[in-house]
Design a protein around this motif. Structure first.
Motif, short mmCIF file in Angstrom:
data_model
loop_
_atom_site.label_atom_id
_atom_site.label_comp_id
_atom_site.label_asym_id
_atom_site.label_seq_id
_atom_site.Cartn_x
_atom_site.Cartn_y
_atom_site.Cartn_z
N GLY A 12 0.79 -1.22 0.00
CA GLY A 12 0.00 0.00 0.00
C GLY A 12 0.83 1.28 0.00
O GLY A 12 0.28 2.38 0.06
N ILE A 13 2.16 1.14 -0.07
CA ILE A 13 3.04 2.32 0.07
C ILE A 13 2.86 3.28 -1.10
O ILE A 13 2.70 4.49 -0.92
CB ILE A 13 4.52 1.87 0.18
N ASP A 14 2.87 2.72 -2.31
CA ASP A 14 2.68 3.54 -3.51
C ASP A 14 1.36 4.31 -3.44
O ASP A 14 1.30 5.52 -3.68
CB ASP A 14 2.72 2.61 -4.74
N ALA A 15 0.31 3.59 -3.09
CA ALA A 15 -1.01 4.23 -3.00
C ALA A 15 -1.04 5.26 -1.87
O ALA A 15 -1.70 6.30 -1.98
CB ALA A 15 -2.09 3.17 -2.80
N ALA A 16 -0.31 4.98 -0.79
CA ALA A 16 -0.28 5.92 0.34
C ALA A 16 0.46 7.20 -0.03
O ALA A 16 0.10 8.29 0.43
CB ALA A 16 0.35 5.26 1.56
N HIS A 17 1.50 7.09 -0.85
CA HIS A 17 2.16 8.30 -1.36
C HIS A 17 1.14 9.18 -2.08
O HIS A 17 1.08 10.40 -1.89
CB HIS A 17 3.27 7.93 -2.36
N LYS A 18 0.33 8.53 -2.93
CA LYS A 18 -0.67 9.27 -3.70
C LYS A 18 -1.70 9.92 -2.78
O LYS A 18 -2.08 11.08 -2.95
CB LYS A 18 -1.36 8.34 -4.69
N LEU A 19 -2.13 9.16 -1.78
CA LEU A 19 -3.12 9.69 -0.84
C LEU A 19 -2.59 10.90 -0.09
O LEU A 19 -3.30 11.89 0.11
CB LEU A 19 -3.55 8.60 0.15
N ALA A 20 -1.31 10.82 0.31
CA ALA A 20 -0.72 11.94 1.06
C ALA A 20 -0.71 13.21 0.19
O ALA A 20 -0.95 14.31 0.69
CB ALA A 20 0.70 11.58 1.50
N LEU A 21 -0.46 13.04 -1.10
CA LEU A 21 -0.48 14.20 -2.00
C LEU A 21 -1.90 14.74 -2.16
O LEU A 21 -2.13 15.95 -2.11
CB LEU A 21 0.09 13.81 -3.37
N LEU A 22 -2.86 13.85 -2.31
CA LEU A 22 -4.25 14.29 -2.44
C LEU A 22 -4.72 15.01 -1.17
O LEU A 22 -5.43 16.01 -1.23
CB LEU A 22 -5.18 13.11 -2.73
N SER A 23 -4.32 14.47 -0.01
CA SER A 23 -4.71 15.12 1.26
C SER A 23 -4.23 16.55 1.30
O SER A 23 -4.96 17.45 1.72
CB SER A 23 -4.06 14.39 2.45
N SER A 24 -3.00 16.75 0.89
CA SER A 24 -2.42 18.09 0.96
C SER A 24 -3.22 19.08 0.11
O SER A 24 -3.58 20.16 0.58
CB SER A 24 -0.97 18.05 0.49
N ILE A 25 -3.53 18.69 -1.14
CA ILE A 25 -4.25 19.64 -1.99
C ILE A 25 -5.73 19.74 -1.59
O ILE A 25 -6.36 20.76 -1.82
CB ILE A 25 -4.12 19.28 -3.49
N ALA A 26 -6.25 18.69 -0.98
CA ALA A 26 -7.67 18.75 -0.58
C ALA A 26 -7.86 19.65 0.63
O ALA A 26 -8.83 20.41 0.70
CB ALA A 26 -8.19 17.35 -0.28
N PHE A 27 -6.94 19.56 1.59
CA PHE A 27 -7.17 20.21 2.88
C PHE A 27 -6.22 21.37 3.18
O PHE A 27 -6.27 21.94 4.27
CB PHE A 27 -7.12 19.16 3.99
N GLY A 28 -5.37 21.70 2.22
CA GLY A 28 -4.46 22.83 2.43
C GLY A 28 -3.46 22.57 3.54
O GLY A 28 -3.09 23.46 4.30
N THR A 29 -3.02 21.31 3.63
CA THR A 29 -2.10 20.92 4.70
C THR A 29 -0.76 20.47 4.10
O THR A 29 -0.69 20.08 2.95
CB THR A 29 -2.68 19.75 5.51
N GLN A 30 0.28 20.54 4.91
CA GLN A 30 1.58 20.06 4.45
C GLN A 30 1.53 18.56 4.25
O GLN A 30 1.01 17.83 5.09
CB GLN A 30 2.66 20.43 5.46
N VAL A 31 2.09 18.10 3.14
CA VAL A 31 2.05 16.68 2.83
C VAL A 31 2.74 15.90 3.95
O VAL A 31 3.82 16.27 4.41
CB VAL A 31 2.66 16.40 1.43
N ASP A 32 2.09 14.85 4.44
CA ASP A 32 2.58 14.13 5.61
C ASP A 32 2.35 12.63 5.41
O ASP A 32 1.41 12.04 5.92
CB ASP A 32 1.84 14.65 6.86
N PHE A 33 3.27 12.05 4.65
CA PHE A 33 3.16 10.63 4.34
C PHE A 33 3.25 9.75 5.58
O PHE A 33 2.56 8.74 5.70
CB PHE A 33 4.26 10.25 3.33
N ASP A 34 4.09 10.17 6.53
CA ASP A 34 4.28 9.35 7.74
C ASP A 34 3.00 9.21 8.55
O ASP A 34 2.87 8.29 9.36
CB ASP A 34 5.38 9.94 8.62
N ALA A 35 2.07 10.13 8.35
CA ALA A 35 0.83 10.09 9.14
C ALA A 35 -0.22 9.17 8.52
O ALA A 35 -1.29 8.99 9.10
CB ALA A 35 0.26 11.49 9.30
N VAL A 36 0.07 8.59 7.36
CA VAL A 36 -0.91 7.69 6.75
C VAL A 36 -0.93 6.37 7.50
O VAL A 36 0.11 5.73 7.66
CB VAL A 36 -0.60 7.43 5.25
#
Lengths: 428, 428
Positions: free
Chosen positions: A201-225
């Motif tokens: 799920g790592i590849d998909a989690a990278h993508k999710l972290a990027l989407l989170s950032s643009i969706a919520f105006g937050t700093q990308v935080d892959f470690d928090a997935v």
């Protein structure tokens, strides 16, 4: 605006070659749409001699992507090498330092170093664009940051790793075990060199972290997935979930809660009849939920030469047309650090366990759930030939914390064999 | 870039009020994303005194939208009145003449006068944006003109009138006649004041004409759309199509063929299991097919306050961020006049007829089809209580011309009662 836009492409694998092909075959179309020619100045890859089925003779060759990134005849540095350290990072930093715009398909690099890179680029007045890094050919970054720019985003969900979805749907269709389908997918070349990037799920989690950032105006935080791969999904889970009206998907979910930003990438149950439930094979799907627009579903190819090159070219065309959007949809310095909320949003769960043929076994389990405040929506006990009965329970909404307490309590009983499986049911 | 972007909104119906609400509730979010405040200077509507559930006291009021369009304190004129002549057209022309950017949800106006309006705006260096005119909240104009800008578009398809899709799915679910569901929909307020705009396919055809233009770089040509509404679809068609594995949808299809641009808006059969086949109720779906990316499917709400206002605000945010895309994705003067190709692309057809109980009836029909070069894929004859048997035929691919010849021949036989129904089966 008739000055050509000059590209430097580093990485000539499938995607790089796809980009070269589009620039070559659609030169007139691109010029008409952008109002200026799109040309390639220089390329770089590991091996110059490799046959790539495309004519590179008009372009300068650089062995070193850092040298490519700094060339005077390059306006946009296109990084398609991959990897979150080494040449990809060095060359991207060099491009930014040299005042180039950047287009990349590198989800790992941006998920880990995106904030620093975006700040550096924006300090120089330049842009980093990454449509190709998320969900392949689906223009989801554009839909979120631009099309839905008038909305407060509520939730972003998606099946964003085609290999995992292929494995899960193939297990169900062929009735095969995870290991058998994993081997099959590996032999077909569907998995990364390190398959854990896919199935973990790592590849998909990278993508999710990027989407989170643009969706919520937050700093990308892959470690928090919160990350869980598909390796523990069994054919029994798939069959019995189907029996309850669900499919199992490796689902990414990001939502802003009262307790912070929740980001999860894990196997989830979704209703059979939902768009996500009906998604077969390697196709990707992203669901965007926002206050004004409601729900938007985007579906398309998540990988491959054409789709990924299409996404790269979408970014190139934006730059050619003079559109200079900040990397994450707003200036990087204004992105908030979000508090990470783990499993903040209650959900129903699917529980699978094997209970021994003992009087009162089921009542012990039901009592533990009741004590934890978890109520049962549906329950099924299946026929069994041996001494343990397969039991499925669908709970009403509960927190993961309450559920984990109940699961721990189960172990103290002597009515269960093996470890119970718990899979979240996501409302879609 | 901290200068506010100042809006003038003409039309305070559902959508206009939705836009005001977004600007008011999301002021901080919009400013963060755009890098500048988005403010409303002035509004206009037919009745000033109507209660609209939103506070308009901070904005100047204009009775005349033309006066609004010319105001010095308006940068972007937002036209949400509708109608392809009169105030909408006059005010939009006034806004262009006064050097304003324009955002509109007016599909009829642009489908009929889009070319002239776009040329006028571009001569002044200004933009007209119309995301809200096509498929409501789905950012499909953006996906086509920007996300897929590196692709040659092959085909664009869509269910783009939610009222028609509601009627067709409701007929199937409830087993009701077209007339019964039409009345129901009308009473629920689902239909336009002139329902023919909906059920005649006109509204959807306006949208298709706009999509064709941006997909194929051609001048918008609404008159060239082959148009057929849903009024002739019977509950028998729906049931028997379902029996063959299909759903009936009011489907728009645009594709560039060797003989010119084909644009159709008509009832079509699509497979049950396809994303289009699974679309229920008022939701819209657009399918984009292009050479590099393959197939992208976009699904979302096609109408309503929030979704349409979301699309308007997407355009406003682009303008606020300094993105100035030509109305149809490339300068209007470079758009080609496409030759209209009617039914150029062969397709399989579904035929429904009633044959008299006479020896040789079916063989006569089969012979006519054979003589016209049309081969039969599947055929079903149903039980019948009266003297005529319902017969369904699914043909292999044929041209509409060959089919029309065969249908005309059917009339010369004396084995058929009533008129046969022919519905195209679209490959999706």
């Amino acid at each position: 605006m008739t000055t050509p836009l000059r590209l430097g492409i580093a990485g000539l694998g499938t995607v790089g070659v796809g980009v070269v092909k589009i620039v070559q075959t659609h030169a007139a179309l691109l010029e008409q749409r952008a109002g200026r020619p799109i040309v390639i100045s220089a390329v770089s890859a590991r091996s110059k001699s490799k046959n790539r089925d495309v004519d590179l003779s008009d372009y300068a060759w650089e062995d070193d992507p850092v040298a490519l990134a700094k060339r005077d005849d390059v306006d946009v540095y296109i990084e398609l090498m991959g990897g979150h350290e080494g040449a990809a990072k060095d060359s991207l930093e060099a491009a930014i330092a040299a005042g180039k715009d950047v287009v990349t398909a590198n989800k790992a690099l941006l998920a880990i170093h995106g904030q620093a890179l975006a700040e550096a680029a924006e300090e120089k007045g330049h842009v980093i664009r990454f449509e190709a890094a998320v969900a392949g050919g689906i223009p989801v970054v554009k839909a979120l940051t631009e099309g839905l720019a008038g909305n407060e985003i509520k939730r972003v969900m998606g099946v964003m790793n085609g290999s995992c979805n292929y494995i899960l749907t193939r297990m169900e269709d062929a009735g095969l075990s995870y290991d058998a389908v994993f081997d099959e997918a590996n032999q077909l070349g569907y998995l990364e060199a390190d398959p854990e990037l896919d199935v973990g799920g790592i590849d998909a989690a990278h993508k999710l972290a990027l989407l989170s950032s643009i969706a919520f105006g937050t700093q990308v935080d892959f470690d928090a997935v919160e990350l869980e791969g598909i390796g523990s999904v069994t054919i029994d889970d798939i069959r019995q979930a189907a029996d309850m009206g669900y499919k199992i998907k490796l689902l990414g979910v990001a939502q802003m809660t009262g307790r912070g930003l929740e980001q999860r990438m894990s196997p989830c149950l979704v209703p059979n009849s939902s768009p996500l439930g009906q998604l077969q094979g390697g196709t990707n799907m992203v669901v965007l939920e926002a206050d004004a627009v409601g729900q938007i579903v985007l579906r398309g190819p998540g990988a491959g030469e054409g789709p990924t090159a299409s996404a790269v070219m979408g970014d190139v065309m934006d730059i050619a047309r003079g559109f200079r959007l900040s990397t994450f949809g707003q200036p990087a310095k204004t992105l908030r650090k979000a508090r990470a909320a783990r499993a903040a949003v209650p959900a129903p769960y699917y529980l699978r366990m094997r209970l021994l043929d003992k009087p009162g076994a089921l009542s012990k389990i039901a009592a533990i759930l009741g004590d934890a405040g978890i109520s049962i929506d549906r329950m099924r006990q299946y026929e069994h030939a041996d001494t343990a009965a397969p039991v499925l329970i669908v709970t009403h909404k509960t927190t993961r914390t309450a559920l984990d307490e109940a699961l721990a309590q189960f172990e103290t009983t002597n009515v269960m064999t093996g470890t119970p499986v718990a899979i979240r049911i996501e409302a879609v």
